[in-house]
Write a protein that holds these residues in place. Structure first.
Motif, PDB file in Angstrom:
ATOM      1  N   ASP A 223       0.758  -1.206  -0.090  1.00 52.96           N
ATOM      2  CA  ASP A 223      -0.143  -0.039  -0.085  1.00 52.96           C
ATOM      3  C   ASP A 223       0.972   1.358   0.003  1.00 52.96           C
ATOM      4  O   ASP A 223       2.147   1.199   0.287  1.00 52.96           O
ATOM      5  CB  ASP A 223      -0.910   0.184   1.275  1.00 52.96           C
ATOM      6  N   SER A 224       0.250   2.296  -0.265  1.00 50.24           N
ATOM      7  CA  SER A 224       1.096   3.690  -0.325  1.00 50.24           C
ATOM      8  C   SER A 224       0.208   4.791   0.192  1.00 50.24           C
ATOM      9  O   SER A 224      -1.203   4.768   0.190  1.00 50.24           O
ATOM     10  CB  SER A 224       1.528   3.995  -1.719  1.00 50.24           C
TER      11      SER A 224
ATOM     12  N   SER B 245       8.440  11.334  12.023  1.00 46.16           N
ATOM     13  CA  SER B 245       8.011  11.820  13.229  1.00 46.16           C
ATOM     14  C   SER B 245       6.908  11.036  13.794  1.00 46.16           C
ATOM     15  O   SER B 245       6.766  10.838  14.934  1.00 46.16           O
ATOM     16  CB  SER B 245       7.738  13.158  13.123  1.00 46.16           C
ATOM     17  N   SER B 246       6.123  10.268  13.029  1.00 47.17           N
ATOM     18  CA  SER B 246       5.061   9.446  13.538  1.00 47.17           C
ATOM     19  C   SER B 246       5.330   7.906  13.774  1.00 47.17           C
ATOM     20  O   SER B 246       5.104   7.327  14.668  1.00 47.17           O
ATOM     21  CB  SER B 246       3.783   9.479  12.242  1.00 47.17           C
ATOM     22  N   LEU B 247       6.218   7.336  12.934  1.00 42.63           N
ATOM     23  CA  LEU B 247       6.564   5.882  12.946  1.00 42.63           C
ATOM     24  C   LEU B 247       7.527   5.665  14.127  1.00 42.63           C
ATOM     25  O   LEU B 247       7.484   4.507  14.647  1.00 42.63           O
ATOM     26  CB  LEU B 247       7.238   5.641  11.578  1.00 42.63           C
ATOM     27  N   PHE B 248       8.452   6.681  14.237  1.00 42.37           N
ATOM     28  CA  PHE B 248       9.655   6.223  15.173  1.00 42.37           C
ATOM     29  C   PHE B 248       9.361   6.984  16.460  1.00 42.37           C
ATOM     30  O   PHE B 248       9.441   8.354  16.496  1.00 42.37           O
ATOM     31  CB  PHE B 248      10.888   6.586  14.488  1.00 42.37           C
TER      32      PHE B 248
ATOM     33  N   PHE C 218       5.419  10.447  -1.076  1.00 39.11           N
ATOM     34  CA  PHE C 218       4.478   9.156  -1.022  1.00 39.11           C
ATOM     35  C   PHE C 218       5.313   8.486  -0.041  1.00 39.11           C
ATOM     36  O   PHE C 218       6.764   8.140  -0.083  1.00 39.11           O
ATOM     37  CB  PHE C 218       4.080   8.337  -2.089  1.00 39.11           C
ATOM     38  N   ILE C 219       4.772   7.548   0.765  1.00 41.34           N
ATOM     39  CA  ILE C 219       5.236   6.264   1.269  1.00 41.34           C
ATOM     40  C   ILE C 219       4.688   5.062   0.892  1.00 41.34           C
ATOM     41  O   ILE C 219       3.306   4.885   0.677  1.00 41.34           O
ATOM     42  CB  ILE C 219       5.086   6.500   3.067  1.00 41.34           C
TER      43      ILE C 219
ATOM     44  N   ILE D  32       1.344  -0.180   8.186  1.00 41.22           N
ATOM     45  CA  ILE D  32       2.269   1.095   8.310  1.00 41.22           C
ATOM     46  C   ILE D  32       1.504   2.185   7.639  1.00 41.22           C
ATOM     47  O   ILE D  32       1.245   3.403   8.252  1.00 41.22           O
ATOM     48  CB  ILE D  32       3.590   1.052   7.933  1.00 41.22           C
ATOM     49  N   ILE D  33       0.810   1.880   6.538  1.00 34.62           N
ATOM     50  CA  ILE D  33       0.066   3.176   5.979  1.00 34.62           C
ATOM     51  C   ILE D  33      -1.122   3.339   6.566  1.00 34.62           C
ATOM     52  O   ILE D  33      -1.244   4.625   6.825  1.00 34.62           O
ATOM     53  CB  ILE D  33      -0.286   2.352   4.264  1.00 34.62           C
ATOM     54  N   ASP D  34      -1.760   2.555   7.250  1.00 37.88           N
ATOM     55  CA  ASP D  34      -3.020   2.786   7.896  1.00 37.88           C
ATOM     56  C   ASP D  34      -2.650   3.493   9.001  1.00 37.88           C
ATOM     57  O   ASP D  34      -3.337   4.594   9.556  1.00 37.88           O
ATOM     58  CB  ASP D  34      -3.757   1.602   8.234  1.00 37.88           C
ATOM     59  N   TYR D  35      -1.713   3.303   9.861  1.00 40.24           N
ATOM     60  CA  TYR D  35      -0.981   4.078  10.834  1.00 40.24           C
ATOM     61  C   TYR D  35      -0.860   5.593  10.626  1.00 40.24           C
ATOM     62  O   TYR D  35      -1.220   6.325  11.353  1.00 40.24           O
ATOM     63  CB  TYR D  35       0.282   3.170  11.681  1.00 40.24           C
TER      64      TYR D  35
END
Length: 394
Positions: free
Chosen positions: A98-99, A114-117, A244-245, A251-254
């Motif tokens: 996903d992206s 800043s959100s993931l880590f 984009f990520i 991870i994308i939903d988060y």
């Protein structure tokens, strides 16, 4: 009260003052500035998509159907079918589940990192990573460890020194934006498995340039791995804007639910989402143009070395001409503009102190005739300023 006048004067006195260059023409190899025509060697428009006729027609058609703005953030009213189609296409292009689209590459790195880590992580960051990565890391509560540029031994040493921290992430540019070299992905993946790390790759300058279909760093190395989180942009080779990520759906939903630069930003326009989709499709068909761009890049590097310049090895269209001295960079810029060549000087804080440079970037619209003209101009400047280039005269 803010003492801004003195601060600005200090910037000027150190030859670091910046101003706008106002083009009155499209972004192509030939541009117009102040009613004068120049050959452009400073654009990230690697595949020439900024002025591609098919992409322009599609953009106009999309504006006529969807309008000029998105009208809101993604989680309110700013998501159209075009946004989701684009994200699905990116996922297929990057070989990920996903992206998620961001309004810019800078916002993408800042918001995702800043959100993931969080505080349980240790981040290992290459010392030459892009400013947006650095900004994102500063917003985390993670421990940050800087390792020497592309130095696998130094990275290994620092991971061992932090072995007590379970959650580890390595962050690197795929192609480094100021030096044009490529990260050592094979070695990085070996480290990831040896020390149970994840890897975050900024593919901004790799996308469209590296790999058979232009999918970037992972395709270039023929590596696909769930440990890799990919960041990319539409604003370089793909000729439009946005970031984009690409990763797994968790991870994308988060990120959809926690990334502030995603949640609180107006979304990309529907027109840009559609243009980005079409640019990706077109990019996959540009293998011969990528091969040509690589040949141009290698040819220019070798020619500059023959003159006497110190040039970093590489195959990408980013070729730094490191002059070290800021004033000398400005002199070169002025001399080249007198010969109808536009090249922007890159100075601190964009690059480390004493590494100021002219950052040459090539696009597949450049011809060998264009390159040879640039070489001739730079050869005459080398002969004129050889002692300054070698540091014999300040």
């Amino acid at each position: 009260m803010f003492d801004l006048k003195n601060k600005l004067e200090n910037i000027k006195n150190n030859n670091l003052l910046r101003n706008f260059y106002e083009f009155s023409s499209p972004q192509n190899k030939n541009i117009t500035l102040n009613d004068k025509n120049f050959l452009l060697f400073s654009s990230n428009n690697y595949l020439g998509f900024c002025t591609d006729s098919e992409l322009k027609i599609s953009s106009i058609e999309t504006i006529n159907k969807f309008g000029v703005g998105s009208g809101g953030s993604r989680l309110t009213t700013g998501t159209t079918t075009l946004h989701r189609e684009c994200e699905n296409l990116i996922s297929k292009f990057k070989n990920k589940e996903d992206s998620i689209l961001y309004s810019s590459g800078y916002l993408c790195n800042v918001g995702s990192i800043s959100s993931l880590f969080y505080e349980d992580f240790v981040i290992f960051s290459d010392e030459l990573n892009h400013s947006s990565i650095i900004s994102g890391i500063k917003l985390t509560k993670s421990k940050c460890v800087i390792y020497k540029h592309s130095d696998i031994n130094d990275l290994t040493k620092k991971i061992k020194e932090n072995s007590s921290i379970e959650k580890k992430i390595i962050i690197t540019d795929g192609v480094f934006s100021m030096d044009g070299d490529i990260c050592k992905l094979n070695d990085l993946m070996e480290i990831c498995y040896k020390f149970n790390c994840y890897l975050y790759i900024d593919d901004a300058h790799s996308t469209g340039v590296l790999g058979k279909t232009g999918a970037g760093t992972c395709e270039h190395f023929n590596i696909s791995d769930e440990k890799i989180i990919l960041m990319g942009t539409g604003s370089k080779a793909l000729g439009c804007v946005g970031g984009f990520i690409s990763s797994n759906s968790l991870i994308i939903d988060y990120l959809k639910n926690t990334s502030k630069t995603f949640i609180f930003s107006t979304s990309q326009t529907p027109e840009n989402a559609k243009t980005l989709s079409n640019a990706i499709i077109k990019c996959t068909e540009y293998e011969s143009q990528r091969d040509y761009l690589k040949k141009l890049s290698v040819y220019l590097r070798n020619s500059l070395r023959d003159i006497g310049y110190s040039v970093i090895d590489g195959i990408t269209p980013i070729i730094p001409l490191i002059l070290k001295d800021e004033k000398l960079c400005l002199i070169f810029q002025k001399e080249l503009m007198n010969k109808n060549i536009f090249l922007t000087p890159i100075r601190p804080p964009s690059v480390p102190k004493n590494t100021s440079r002219l950052r040459i970037t090539l696009c597949c619209n450049h011809t060998y005739e264009d390159i040879n003209y640039l070489i001739d101009c730079l050869k005459s400047l080398y002969l004129k300023y050889e002692k300054q280039i070698k540091g014999e005269i300040l």
